[in-house]
Design an enzyme around this catalytic site. Structure first.
Site, PDB file in Angstrom:
ATOM      1  N   CYS A   2       6.845   1.777  -4.330  1.00 58.62           N
ATOM      2  CA  CYS A   2       7.443   0.697  -5.010  1.00 58.62           C
ATOM      3  C   CYS A   2       8.291  -0.147  -4.226  1.00 58.62           C
ATOM      4  O   CYS A   2       9.002   0.369  -3.149  1.00 58.62           O
ATOM      5  CB  CYS A   2       8.227   1.212  -6.414  1.00 58.62           C
ATOM      6  SG  CYS A   2       6.985   2.134  -7.222  1.00 58.62           S
ATOM      7  N   ARG A  27       4.577  -2.162  -0.582  1.00 60.74           N
ATOM      8  CA  ARG A  27       4.733  -0.853  -1.109  1.00 60.74           C
ATOM      9  C   ARG A  27       4.223  -0.594  -2.262  1.00 60.74           C
ATOM     10  O   ARG A  27       4.026   0.769  -2.603  1.00 60.74           O
ATOM     11  CB  ARG A  27       6.431  -0.906  -1.102  1.00 60.74           C
ATOM     12  CG  ARG A  27       7.063  -0.998   0.227  1.00 60.74           C
ATOM     13  CD  ARG A  27       8.725  -0.960  -0.341  1.00 60.74           C
ATOM     14  NE  ARG A  27       8.909   0.551  -0.437  1.00 60.74           N
ATOM     15  CZ  ARG A  27       9.403   1.273   0.243  1.00 60.74           C
ATOM     16  NH1 ARG A  27       9.545   1.067   1.770  1.00 60.74           N
ATOM     17  NH2 ARG A  27       9.514   2.499  -0.069  1.00 60.74           N
ATOM     18  N   TRP A  74       3.855   0.763  -7.619  1.00 58.32           N
ATOM     19  CA  TRP A  74       2.737   1.449  -7.476  1.00 58.32           C
ATOM     20  C   TRP A  74       2.898   2.798  -8.395  1.00 58.32           C
ATOM     21  O   TRP A  74       3.611   3.753  -8.070  1.00 58.32           O
ATOM     22  CB  TRP A  74       2.805   1.975  -5.920  1.00 58.32           C
ATOM     23  CG  TRP A  74       1.668   2.565  -5.476  1.00 58.32           C
ATOM     24  CD1 TRP A  74       0.421   2.252  -4.853  1.00 58.32           C
ATOM     25  CD2 TRP A  74       1.307   4.256  -5.422  1.00 58.32           C
ATOM     26  NE1 TRP A  74      -0.429   2.962  -4.573  1.00 58.32           N
ATOM     27  CE2 TRP A  74      -0.102   4.216  -4.875  1.00 58.32           C
ATOM     28  CE3 TRP A  74       2.031   5.294  -5.808  1.00 58.32           C
ATOM     29  CZ2 TRP A  74      -0.499   5.572  -4.605  1.00 58.32           C
ATOM     30  CZ3 TRP A  74       1.504   6.519  -5.469  1.00 58.32           C
ATOM     31  CH2 TRP A  74       0.095   6.639  -5.004  1.00 58.32           C
ATOM     32  N   ASN A 100      12.321   3.653  -7.763  1.00 57.96           N
ATOM     33  CA  ASN A 100      11.227   4.231  -6.804  1.00 57.96           C
ATOM     34  C   ASN A 100      11.325   5.768  -6.543  1.00 57.96           C
ATOM     35  O   ASN A 100      12.522   6.262  -6.471  1.00 57.96           O
ATOM     36  CB  ASN A 100      11.694   3.409  -5.596  1.00 57.96           C
ATOM     37  CG  ASN A 100      10.567   3.857  -4.574  1.00 57.96           C
ATOM     38  OD1 ASN A 100       9.595   4.452  -4.567  1.00 57.96           O
ATOM     39  ND2 ASN A 100      11.120   3.678  -3.409  1.00 57.96           N
ATOM     40  N   GLY A 101      10.263   6.419  -6.784  1.00 60.74           N
ATOM     41  CA  GLY A 101      10.269   8.073  -6.824  1.00 60.74           C
ATOM     42  C   GLY A 101       9.676   8.706  -8.069  1.00 60.74           C
ATOM     43  O   GLY A 101       9.162   8.084  -8.737  1.00 60.74           O
ATOM     44  N   GLU A 481     -10.070   7.841  13.158  1.00 56.80           N
ATOM     45  CA  GLU A 481      -9.317   6.895  12.962  1.00 56.80           C
ATOM     46  C   GLU A 481     -10.106   5.707  12.541  1.00 56.80           C
ATOM     47  O   GLU A 481      -9.931   4.799  11.629  1.00 56.80           O
ATOM     48  CB  GLU A 481      -8.165   6.432  14.170  1.00 56.80           C
ATOM     49  CG  GLU A 481      -7.583   5.293  13.886  1.00 56.80           C
ATOM     50  CD  GLU A 481      -6.518   5.000  12.641  1.00 56.80           C
ATOM     51  OE1 GLU A 481      -6.326   6.231  11.938  1.00 56.80           O
ATOM     52  OE2 GLU A 481      -5.853   4.043  12.258  1.00 56.80           O
ATOM     53  N   LYS A 485     -10.148   3.689   8.991  1.00 61.00           N
ATOM     54  CA  LYS A 485      -9.789   1.961   8.912  1.00 61.00           C
ATOM     55  C   LYS A 485     -10.875   1.505   8.055  1.00 61.00           C
ATOM     56  O   LYS A 485     -10.548   0.527   7.148  1.00 61.00           O
ATOM     57  CB  LYS A 485      -9.892   1.414  10.103  1.00 61.00           C
ATOM     58  CG  LYS A 485      -8.718   1.582  11.175  1.00 61.00           C
ATOM     59  CD  LYS A 485      -7.599   0.968  10.787  1.00 61.00           C
ATOM     60  CE  LYS A 485      -6.588   1.695   9.677  1.00 61.00           C
ATOM     61  NZ  LYS A 485      -5.748   2.734  10.146  1.00 61.00           N
ATOM     62  N   GLU A 488     -10.578   2.489   4.390  1.00 57.73           N
ATOM     63  CA  GLU A 488      -9.524   2.096   3.833  1.00 57.73           C
ATOM     64  C   GLU A 488      -9.754   0.631   3.201  1.00 57.73           C
ATOM     65  O   GLU A 488      -9.249   0.217   2.120  1.00 57.73           O
ATOM     66  CB  GLU A 488      -8.244   2.174   4.655  1.00 57.73           C
ATOM     67  CG  GLU A 488      -7.732   3.272   4.889  1.00 57.73           C
ATOM     68  CD  GLU A 488      -6.454   3.212   6.050  1.00 57.73           C
ATOM     69  OE1 GLU A 488      -5.267   3.682   5.624  1.00 57.73           O
ATOM     70  OE2 GLU A 488      -6.494   2.785   7.011  1.00 57.73           O
ATOM     71  N   HIS A 504     -24.621  20.014  13.496  1.00 53.62           N
ATOM     72  CA  HIS A 504     -24.149  20.897  12.536  1.00 53.62           C
ATOM     73  C   HIS A 504     -24.168  20.476  11.021  1.00 53.62           C
ATOM     74  O   HIS A 504     -23.185  21.004  10.245  1.00 53.62           O
ATOM     75  CB  HIS A 504     -22.949  21.734  12.854  1.00 53.62           C
ATOM     76  CG  HIS A 504     -23.045  22.385  14.180  1.00 53.62           C
ATOM     77  ND1 HIS A 504     -23.859  23.510  14.422  1.00 53.62           N
ATOM     78  CD2 HIS A 504     -22.753  22.022  15.213  1.00 53.62           C
ATOM     79  CE1 HIS A 504     -23.822  23.895  15.574  1.00 53.62           C
ATOM     80  NE2 HIS A 504     -23.035  22.862  16.203  1.00 53.62           N
ATOM     81  N   LYS A 603       1.626   1.139   1.607  1.00 51.85           N
ATOM     82  CA  LYS A 603       1.972   1.491   3.016  1.00 51.85           C
ATOM     83  C   LYS A 603       2.758   2.499   3.099  1.00 51.85           C
ATOM     84  O   LYS A 603       2.538   3.217   4.245  1.00 51.85           O
ATOM     85  CB  LYS A 603       2.641   0.175   3.347  1.00 51.85           C
ATOM     86  CG  LYS A 603       3.099  -0.205   4.808  1.00 51.85           C
ATOM     87  CD  LYS A 603       1.972  -0.498   5.425  1.00 51.85           C
ATOM     88  CE  LYS A 603       2.272  -0.474   6.996  1.00 51.85           C
ATOM     89  NZ  LYS A 603       1.060  -0.194   7.846  1.00 51.85           N
TER      90      LYS A 603
HETATM   91  C1  G6P Z   1      -0.294   5.485   4.218  1.00 52.47           C
HETATM   92  C2  G6P Z   1      -0.588   4.320   4.863  1.00 52.47           C
HETATM   93  C3  G6P Z   1      -1.356   4.696   6.392  1.00 52.47           C
HETATM   94  C4  G6P Z   1      -0.307   5.541   6.868  1.00 52.47           C
HETATM   95  C5  G6P Z   1      -0.016   6.839   5.943  1.00 52.47           C
HETATM   96  C6  G6P Z   1       1.167   7.645   6.981  1.00 52.47           C
HETATM   97  O1  G6P Z   1      -1.359   6.451   3.803  1.00 52.47           O
HETATM   98  O2  G6P Z   1      -1.795   3.662   4.108  1.00 52.47           O
HETATM   99  O3  G6P Z   1      -1.608   3.761   6.783  1.00 52.47           O
HETATM  100  O4  G6P Z   1      -1.178   5.984   8.228  1.00 52.47           O
HETATM  101  O5  G6P Z   1       0.649   6.479   4.973  1.00 52.47           O
HETATM  102  O6  G6P Z   1       2.461   6.862   7.054  1.00 52.47           O
HETATM  103  P1  G6P Z   1       3.535   7.004   7.998  1.00 52.47           P
HETATM  104  O7  G6P Z   1       4.351   5.691   7.671  1.00 52.47           O
HETATM  105  O8  G6P Z   1       4.207   8.131   7.784  1.00 52.47           O
HETATM  106  O9  G6P Z   1       2.784   6.668   9.370  1.00 52.47           O
END
Ligand code: G6P
Length: 608
Positions: A2, A27, A74, A100-101, A481, A485, A488, A504, A603
């Site tokens: 949020c 956010r 969010w 927020n929280g 990674e 990507k 996501e 395996h 994010k």
């Molecule tokens: C969320 C974001 C990711 C990020 C992860 C950890 O899932 O969408 O892109 O890698 O949080 O976030 P941080 O800010 O701790 O790297």
């Protein structure tokens, strides 16, 4: 998650609040709202959807008033609909709150408040706070807020306005970031400085257990018992243009393309070529202290966790220190073996990820020294660790992390140099790593110049339902990674695997419909991965390979290749991940997905 913005000043609050909260949309973005204190009353407008939907709902009728707050949500409690959107109000409609929280004892408090006659309109934990403050409001708003917070368990960053004190905004923080922005005859509150950059550079970060009473002509920070707390004013150096898209279609593409510059910024001032080492004064550890550790634990989430795995390979191979990498969410609830001889490193782009923050607190409690590798300056993790290094990657707005990842790997290389030179690395080996790091920005630019080629390849794979990413050694975490990507932002199911593990299980999935992405630069395991590619081709899998320039063997075997320049093995991930970022980006764009704000993600994950 949020985003929160609050304003008290002389200008019309609504346009300013909408603008600020729009910058925080990354956010969370499932509902949005604002409250403005106007003519002794309170105007609250909120809708399910994005800020653009709130703007459409408001049309030309922006509420008039110079005090207000806004929120982008969010969802944690209650589905994203109009009534669950923030701000929330009390029964009397005299106060509005954004939050927020998560309030962990919300259910018990709700029952108690219902018994007292309060009527609820939403399913949120936040609304409980509105009624709780109303319950204690008997004169001073600040006192009512602090009494209410005394009954709350959980995490919050809140901002409250009330018609009973129409010129005051009260904010408080426990576990969710919040700061006060200082202007001339106006003051702001925000959960992230990005919301305020257009209006002020001077901010005061609240710490847990602190409240801010903000008025047009001043502000005061206190603890929950109303005791004055002296705070430092921080002047932000971020550039507004940097949090805008700068001509690119999406923030993600802008951030991918910025990587030559962001890596240059990360490395700036740290490399000591003659000594073959790195200078890291922010870690606050001298040579003797660095030699005392017998173990390193790196903790992180998401993309940062993948960077941590690369750090493990580097530190173990080159600095000869045992390293363990642990998901922060697991670490915090296990009984981890951590003591004063353990160095615990948290990696976080945002510096606000709730699990990573909690893991650091757990480690500190057990006597470990803690370091942060963080991008956002002044963030919670950065402030709680004993020392660390900022990435200086600049703001990352796209939800899928890109430039933060490559900068994290660069910082881990610096740390490896610093620790390695004390333990196992010769000056010559150190110099070789320094020189390879210095070459990186140019090499990154070279890989990115193939963006059009990656776009064409993405075109051929855009209808895939699944994808397999395979790598070995330093490029196994890159496989993870790359797969992350793709899933996501394009919603294609993708899995990353160590290439040899394919036999395996995942090999059963391979047919002529299955894209298999190999990350196969010329490194110590190149010959091994060549055989893995043969195995996939034998089953008619479609292969996209990321290879070192001049690799004819794989070029002959694979259906598509993207090349990267030669580097030392530990730094190949910084180059090999780039085509995968671009591949995910172009695939998602072709599939019509919202690249910067993919569904269900946020994010910065500031809840468990
Ligand atoms: C969320 C974001 C990711 C990020 C992860 C950890 O899932 O969408 O892109 O890698 O949080 O976030 P941080 O800010 O701790 O790297």
């Amino acid at each position: 998650m949020c985003g929160i913005v609050g304003y008290v000043g002389k200008r019309d609050a609504a346009p300013l609040l909408l603008d600020g909260v729009q910058r925080l949309e990354y956010r969370g973005y499932d509902s949005a709202g604002l409250a403005v204190v106007a003519d002794g009353g309170l105007v609250v407008e909120k809708v399910a959807g994005r800020i653009i939907d709130l703007q459409a709902h408001l049309g030309e009728r922006l509420p008039q008033g110079t005090v207000g707050l806004a929120h982008t949500r969010w969802a944690t409690h209650g589905v994203p609909n109009d009534s669950n959107a923030h701000p929330h109000i009390d029964c009397g409609g005299t106060l509005a709150i954004v939050h927020n929280g998560i309030i962990e004892n919300a259910n018990a408090l709700r029952e108690w408040l219902k018994e007292k006659g309060h009527r609820f309109r939403s399913d949120t934990d936040t609304e409980v706070l509105a009624h709780l403050i109303e319950q204690f409001l008997n004169g001073s708003l600040v006192e009512a807020v602090s009494t209410a917070l005394g009954h709350v368990e959980g995490a919050y960053g809140i901002a409250v306005v009330s018609t009973t004190e129409p010129e005051t905004l009260v904010a408080a923080r426990f576990g969710s970031p919040l700061l006060v922005g200082l202007g001339d005859g106006e003051h702001f509150v925000a959960s992230d400085a990005a919301a305020l950059l257009e209006y002020t550079r001077d901010v005061v970060y609240l710490d847990d257990g602190e409240m801010a009473v903000v008025r047009q002509d001043g502000y005061e920070i206190t603890d929950l018992q109303a005791q004055h707390v002296e705070k430092l004013v921080t002047t932000l150096e971020w550039d507004l243009a940097k949090i805008e898209r700068g001509g690119h279609a999406h923030f993600m593409l802008k951030e991918i393309m910025e990587q030559p510059e962001s890596i240059r910024n990360t490395l700036r001032g740290h490399l000591l070529e003659d000594e073959g080492t790195a200078k890291l004064s922010g870690i606050n550890l001298d040579d003797d202290e660095l030699l005392e550790f017998d173990r390193i634990v790196i903790t992180a989430c998401g993309t940062s966790w993948h960077a941590a795995l690369i750090g493990e390979y580097m530190l173990e191979e080159l600095a000869r220190v045992p390293v363990e990498v642990e998901y922060a969410s697991e670490f915090r609830y296990r009984n981890p073996i951590v003591d004063e001889n353990t160095l615990v490193i948290a990696i976080s782009q945002s510096g606000e990820t709730a699990d990573t923050l909690a893991a650091i607190r757990e480690a500190k409690q057990r006597g470990a020294r803690t370091l942060g590798i963080v991008n956002v300056v002044g963030s919670s993790i950065a402030r709680e660790v004993d020392g660390g290094t900022y990435l200086h990657a600049g703001p990352e707005i796209g939800v899928a992390s890109t430039k933060a990842f490559t900068c994290q790997v660069a910082v881990l290389a610096l740390l490896t140099l610093r620790i390695g030179r004390l333990r196992a690395l010769s000056v010559l080996q150190g110099r070789e790593i320094v020189q390879a790091l210095q070459r990186l920005p140019e090499q990154v630019a070279e890989v990115l110049s193939q963006a059009d080629r990656v776009k064409q390849v993405a075109e051929t794979f855009m209808r895939a339902q699944n994808a397999l990413y395979l790598g070995r050694g330093y490029n196994f975490p890159v496989a993870l990674e790359g797969a992350l990507k793709l899933k996501e932002i394009s919603y294609i199911h993708a899995e990353g695997y160590p290439a040899a593990e394919m036999k395996h299980g995942p090999i059963a999935l391979i047919d002529d419909m299955m894209p298999v992405v190999f990350i196969a630069p010329k490194d110590a395991v190149h010959r091994k991965i060549l055989s893995n590619i043969e195995e996939v081709k034998a089953r008619r899998g479609r292969v996209l390979a990321v290879v070192t320039e001049g690799d004819e063997q794989i070029t002959e075997l694979a259906d598509h290749v993207i090349t990267i320049p030669e580097s030392i093995d530990p730094l190949t991930p910084v180059l090999s991940v780039l085509p995968l970022q671009l591949f995910a980006y172009y695939t998602a764009v072709r599939r019509g997905c919202d690249v910067d704000q993919p569904r269900n993600l946020a994010k910065s994950v500031t809840v468990e």
